[in-house]
Write a protein that holds these residues in place. Structure first.
Motif, PDB file in Angstrom:
ATOM      1  N   CYS A 212      34.127  43.885  55.791  1.00  0.00           N
ATOM      2  CA  CYS A 212      35.052  43.457  54.741  1.00  0.00           C
ATOM      3  C   CYS A 212      34.477  43.782  53.364  1.00  0.00           C
ATOM      4  N   ARG A 213      33.210  43.490  53.181  1.00  0.00           N
ATOM      5  CA  ARG A 213      32.584  43.771  51.883  1.00  0.00           C
ATOM      6  C   ARG A 213      32.608  45.273  51.579  1.00  0.00           C
ATOM      7  N   GLU A 214      32.387  46.099  52.582  1.00  0.00           N
ATOM      8  CA  GLU A 214      32.458  47.557  52.398  1.00  0.00           C
ATOM      9  C   GLU A 214      33.876  47.983  52.037  1.00  0.00           C
ATOM     10  N   PHE A 215      34.858  47.407  52.714  1.00  0.00           N
ATOM     11  CA  PHE A 215      36.265  47.697  52.420  1.00  0.00           C
ATOM     12  C   PHE A 215      36.583  47.347  50.963  1.00  0.00           C
ATOM     13  N   CYS A 216      36.152  46.162  50.528  1.00  0.00           N
ATOM     14  CA  CYS A 216      36.421  45.715  49.159  1.00  0.00           C
ATOM     15  C   CYS A 216      35.754  46.642  48.146  1.00  0.00           C
ATOM     16  N   GLU A 217      34.537  47.032  48.430  1.00  0.00           N
ATOM     17  CA  GLU A 217      33.806  47.934  47.530  1.00  0.00           C
ATOM     18  C   GLU A 217      34.515  49.279  47.417  1.00  0.00           C
ATOM     19  N   LYS A 218      34.962  49.793  48.562  1.00  0.00           N
ATOM     20  CA  LYS A 218      35.654  51.086  48.598  1.00  0.00           C
ATOM     21  C   LYS A 218      36.978  51.040  47.844  1.00  0.00           C
ATOM     22  N   ASN A 219      37.665  49.911  47.888  1.00  0.00           N
ATOM     23  CA  ASN A 219      39.002  49.799  47.298  1.00  0.00           C
ATOM     24  C   ASN A 219      39.027  49.169  45.917  1.00  0.00           C
ATOM     25  N   ASP A 220      37.870  48.793  45.382  1.00  0.00           N
ATOM     26  CA  ASP A 220      37.847  48.108  44.090  1.00  0.00           C
ATOM     27  C   ASP A 220      38.377  48.984  42.957  1.00  0.00           C
ATOM     28  N   ALA A 221      37.844  50.170  42.799  1.00  0.00           N
ATOM     29  CA  ALA A 221      38.267  51.035  41.687  1.00  0.00           C
ATOM     30  C   ALA A 221      39.750  51.400  41.787  1.00  0.00           C
ATOM     31  N   PRO A 222      40.243  51.838  42.977  1.00  0.00           N
ATOM     32  CA  PRO A 222      41.679  52.131  43.064  1.00  0.00           C
ATOM     33  C   PRO A 222      42.550  50.902  42.785  1.00  0.00           C
ATOM     34  N   SER A 223      42.115  49.730  43.252  1.00  0.00           N
ATOM     35  CA  SER A 223      42.883  48.505  43.004  1.00  0.00           C
ATOM     36  C   SER A 223      42.933  48.190  41.516  1.00  0.00           C
ATOM     37  N   GLN A 224      41.811  48.332  40.840  1.00  0.00           N
ATOM     38  CA  GLN A 224      41.760  48.073  39.398  1.00  0.00           C
ATOM     39  C   GLN A 224      42.658  49.044  38.639  1.00  0.00           C
ATOM     40  N   ALA A 225      42.712  50.278  39.098  1.00  0.00           N
ATOM     41  CA  ALA A 225      43.578  51.276  38.449  1.00  0.00           C
ATOM     42  C   ALA A 225      45.047  50.885  38.595  1.00  0.00           C
ATOM     43  N   ILE A 226      45.425  50.419  39.766  1.00  0.00           N
ATOM     44  CA  ILE A 226      46.814  50.001  39.994  1.00  0.00           C
ATOM     45  C   ILE A 226      47.144  48.783  39.137  1.00  0.00           C
ATOM     46  N   ILE A 227      46.228  47.822  39.089  1.00  0.00           N
ATOM     47  CA  ILE A 227      46.451  46.635  38.259  1.00  0.00           C
ATOM     48  C   ILE A 227      46.621  47.052  36.802  1.00  0.00           C
ATOM     49  N   GLY A 228      45.807  47.988  36.353  1.00  0.00           N
ATOM     50  CA  GLY A 228      45.931  48.492  34.986  1.00  0.00           C
ATOM     51  C   GLY A 228      47.307  49.080  34.720  1.00  0.00           C
ATOM     52  N   ARG A 229      47.832  49.820  35.697  1.00  0.00           N
ATOM     53  CA  ARG A 229      49.167  50.411  35.536  1.00  0.00           C
ATOM     54  C   ARG A 229      50.251  49.344  35.508  1.00  0.00           C
ATOM     55  N   ILE A 230      50.099  48.302  36.311  1.00  0.00           N
ATOM     56  CA  ILE A 230      51.104  47.233  36.349  1.00  0.00           C
ATOM     57  C   ILE A 230      51.188  46.527  35.000  1.00  0.00           C
ATOM     58  N   PHE A 231      50.037  46.311  34.366  1.00  0.00           N
ATOM     59  CA  PHE A 231      50.005  45.569  33.107  1.00  0.00           C
ATOM     60  C   PHE A 231      49.971  46.466  31.873  1.00  0.00           C
ATOM     61  N   GLU A 232      50.208  47.746  32.071  1.00  0.00           N
ATOM     62  CA  GLU A 232      50.206  48.703  30.967  1.00  0.00           C
ATOM     63  C   GLU A 232      51.221  48.306  29.900  1.00  0.00           C
ATOM     64  N   GLY A 233      50.776  48.280  28.651  1.00  0.00           N
ATOM     65  CA  GLY A 233      51.671  48.006  27.532  1.00  0.00           C
ATOM     66  C   GLY A 233      51.992  46.537  27.319  1.00  0.00           C
ATOM     67  N   ILE A 234      51.359  45.657  28.061  1.00  0.00           N
ATOM     68  CA  ILE A 234      51.615  44.219  27.910  1.00  0.00           C
ATOM     69  C   ILE A 234      50.461  43.609  27.129  1.00  0.00           C
ATOM     70  N   GLU A 235      50.796  42.979  26.025  1.00  0.00           N
ATOM     71  CA  GLU A 235      49.774  42.384  25.158  1.00  0.00           C
ATOM     72  C   GLU A 235      49.078  41.218  25.857  1.00  0.00           C
ATOM     73  N   GLU A 236      47.793  41.060  25.564  1.00  0.00           N
ATOM     74  CA  GLU A 236      47.018  39.980  26.172  1.00  0.00           C
ATOM     75  C   GLU A 236      47.598  38.608  25.847  1.00  0.00           C
ATOM     76  N   SER A 237      48.111  38.438  24.639  1.00  0.00           N
ATOM     77  CA  SER A 237      48.688  37.140  24.264  1.00  0.00           C
ATOM     78  C   SER A 237      49.895  36.795  25.147  1.00  0.00           C
ATOM     79  N   LYS A 238      50.683  37.811  25.510  1.00  0.00           N
ATOM     80  CA  LYS A 238      51.823  37.569  26.402  1.00  0.00           C
ATOM     81  C   LYS A 238      51.344  37.224  27.809  1.00  0.00           C
ATOM     82  N   LEU A 239      50.274  37.872  28.246  1.00  0.00           N
ATOM     83  CA  LEU A 239      49.702  37.550  29.557  1.00  0.00           C
ATOM     84  C   LEU A 239      49.227  36.104  29.598  1.00  0.00           C
TER      85      LEU A 239
END
Length: 156
Positions: free
Chosen positions: A112-139
């Motif tokens: 599981c830890r290996e899976f999480c490590e392998k998928n961390d960067a791609p997951s972070q990239a997707i999260i970044g795309r989901i929240f793209e253009g949304i101000e931190e104050s609105k979050l």
């Protein structure tokens, strides 16, 4: 009706319904869309299984099944099913609590830890795309609103 048509209809209907009702519907629709997208991204496990892993990682010590059900906001039975599937896939195991032998604690495996490590960067990239253009104050406002809603749901 496609997604764009549904969103346009939603915008038109927003003015005709209480914002509370619209928000609850919007959250439900978002949850369904996000779950489908996350399920297709992670081939080995489902979003709900990954969410269980995230919740386990948040705990200071390996959680019990009841602890995990509380954190996930789900029933004991649903979480048990998720954990059984994760155990079959080699992502979690259970161990007896050192202080109370009646309790079983859920532990993440090396796989599981290996899976999480392998998928961390791609997951972070997707999260970044989901929240793209949304101000931190609105979050922050959204987080505060949903946390208040969560507290109110717990009082029901």
């Amino acid at each position: 009706m496609n997604y764009d048509e549904a969103m346009e209809m939603g915008k038109a209907e927003f003015g005709q319904m209480p914002p509370q009702a619209f928000l609850l519907g919007l959250l439900s629709a978002f949850d369904n869309r996000y779950q489908a997208s996350a399920d297709s991204f992670m081939k080995e496990i489902t979003w709900k299984q990954f969410f269980a892993i995230i919740c386990i990682k948040l705990c200071k010590e390996p959680p019990t099944l009841n602890d995990l059900a509380d954190i996930m906001g789900s029933s004991h039975q649903n979480v048990k099913q998720i954990l059984l599937k994760l155990e079959r896939k080699g992502f979690v195991s259970t161990t007896t609590d050192g202080k109370d032998r009646r309790k079983q604690r859920v532990v993440l495996t090396d796989q599981c830890r290996e899976f999480c490590e392998k998928n961390d960067a791609p997951s972070q990239a997707i999260i970044g795309r989901i929240f793209e253009g949304i101000e931190e104050s609105k979050l922050i406002t959204t987080i505060e609103t949903i946390m208040a809603m969560e507290r109110n749901v717990c009082k029901l």
